[in-house]
Design a protein around this motif. Structure first.
Motif, short mmCIF file in Angstrom:
data_model
loop_
_atom_site.label_atom_id
_atom_site.label_comp_id
_atom_site.label_asym_id
_atom_site.label_seq_id
_atom_site.Cartn_x
_atom_site.Cartn_y
_atom_site.Cartn_z
N THR A 23 -10.29 1.67 -8.00
CA THR A 23 -9.90 0.72 -7.04
C THR A 23 -9.33 -0.50 -7.30
O THR A 23 -10.22 -1.13 -8.24
N ARG A 34 0.66 -1.06 -0.05
CA ARG A 34 0.11 -0.01 -0.14
C ARG A 34 0.64 1.22 0.08
O ARG A 34 0.48 2.26 -0.68
N TYR A 83 -4.79 -0.47 -4.08
CA TYR A 83 -4.79 1.08 -4.43
C TYR A 83 -6.05 1.71 -4.70
O TYR A 83 -7.10 0.92 -5.22
N ASP A 84 -6.22 2.86 -4.34
CA ASP A 84 -7.41 3.46 -4.59
C ASP A 84 -7.04 4.86 -4.82
O ASP A 84 -7.11 5.76 -4.08
N GLY A 85 -6.56 5.14 -5.95
CA GLY A 85 -5.99 6.27 -6.38
C GLY A 85 -6.73 7.06 -7.68
O GLY A 85 -7.70 6.41 -8.25
N ALA A 101 -3.58 1.65 -12.23
CA ALA A 101 -4.38 0.85 -11.83
C ALA A 101 -4.44 -0.47 -12.63
O ALA A 101 -4.30 -1.58 -11.84
N LEU A 119 2.54 1.79 -3.60
CA LEU A 119 1.46 1.86 -4.67
C LEU A 119 0.84 3.49 -4.35
O LEU A 119 0.80 4.19 -5.43
N GLU A 120 0.73 3.69 -3.21
CA GLU A 120 -0.05 5.13 -2.95
C GLU A 120 0.71 5.86 -1.67
O GLU A 120 0.14 5.89 -0.63
N ARG A 163 7.70 1.38 -9.28
CA ARG A 163 6.62 0.98 -8.46
C ARG A 163 5.98 -0.46 -8.77
O ARG A 163 5.70 -1.15 -7.81
N ILE A 197 -1.24 -2.42 -11.93
CA ILE A 197 -1.28 -3.09 -10.73
C ILE A 197 -2.36 -4.53 -10.77
O ILE A 197 -2.01 -5.52 -10.41
#
Length: 192
Positions: free
Chosen positions: A73, A21, A102-104, A110, A24-25, A176, A113
């Motif tokens: 997400t 997490r 991931y929630d970006g 995304a 990724l963010e 990443r 990922i």
């Protein structure tokens, strides 16, 4: 906003999901978890009966996504026996218990990922903690930095190079994705 949810009661895997997490963010922080109840505007009382509940062992299953106009997400679905006894999400009554990774804002990232997750055979079981009160995402500076030494140690296991939080924040997307893939490999080595 506040929720009730659980963490994973396997320190090595839990730490790797936390690391994923952060990689990724890195600008936001929240410990890896699965929410089961909420959201609540007011922090639930510490005497809530939900804090003594435990869902037992869960299966980390298929990678999935929630993509819409304003949502990107990526998550791993969790299979939980007796979920109906715990589930209360008024906004998503038929929702899917899951571990968000991931929630970006970046849809292309995304998708990358999600493709990494799809390359692995998920389906392993993990024990869980009792339910906990989980806060909304916070800026990493106000929350996770006190644990960054934990992440540095985890990153050292995955890749010999040391990274600072500033390195992570400025890291290109390709790097990443590479680190995330290494984290997934390590999770599968531990759970396999």
């Amino acid at each position: 906003m506040f929720f009730f949810g659980f963490y994973f009661d396997d320190p090595k895997v839990d730490r790797l999901f936390d690391l994923a997490r952060v990689v990724l963010e890195p600008q936001f922080a929240r410990k890896s978890h699965v929410t089961l109840r909420g959201p609540y505007k007011k922090k639930p009382d510490s005497s809530s009966r939900w804090l003594s509940e435990n869902v037992g062992t869960v299966v980390i299953s298929k990678p999935r996504n929630f993509f819409s106009e304003n949502q990107n997400t990526v998550f791993l679905r969790t299979e939980i026996m007796g979920i109906g006894d715990y589930w209360y999400k008024p906004d998503y009554p038929e929702g899917v218990p899951h571990l968000s990774l991931y929630d970006g804002k970046d849809r292309k990232f995304a998708w990358q990922i999600l493709e990494v997750l799809r390359a692995y055979p998920w389906g392993f079981s993990l024990p869980t903690t009792d339910l906990k009160i989980i806060d909304s995402k916070q800026l990493v500076e106000t929350h996770f930095l006190r644990n960054f030494d934990r992440f540095e140690a985890s990153l050292s296991e995955i890749e010999a190079q040391k990274y600072s939080m500033e390195d992570l924040k400025g890291m290109p997307i390709g790097q990443r994705v590479f680190l995330f893939d290494r984290i997934c490999t390590r999770i599968h080595e531990i759970t396999g």
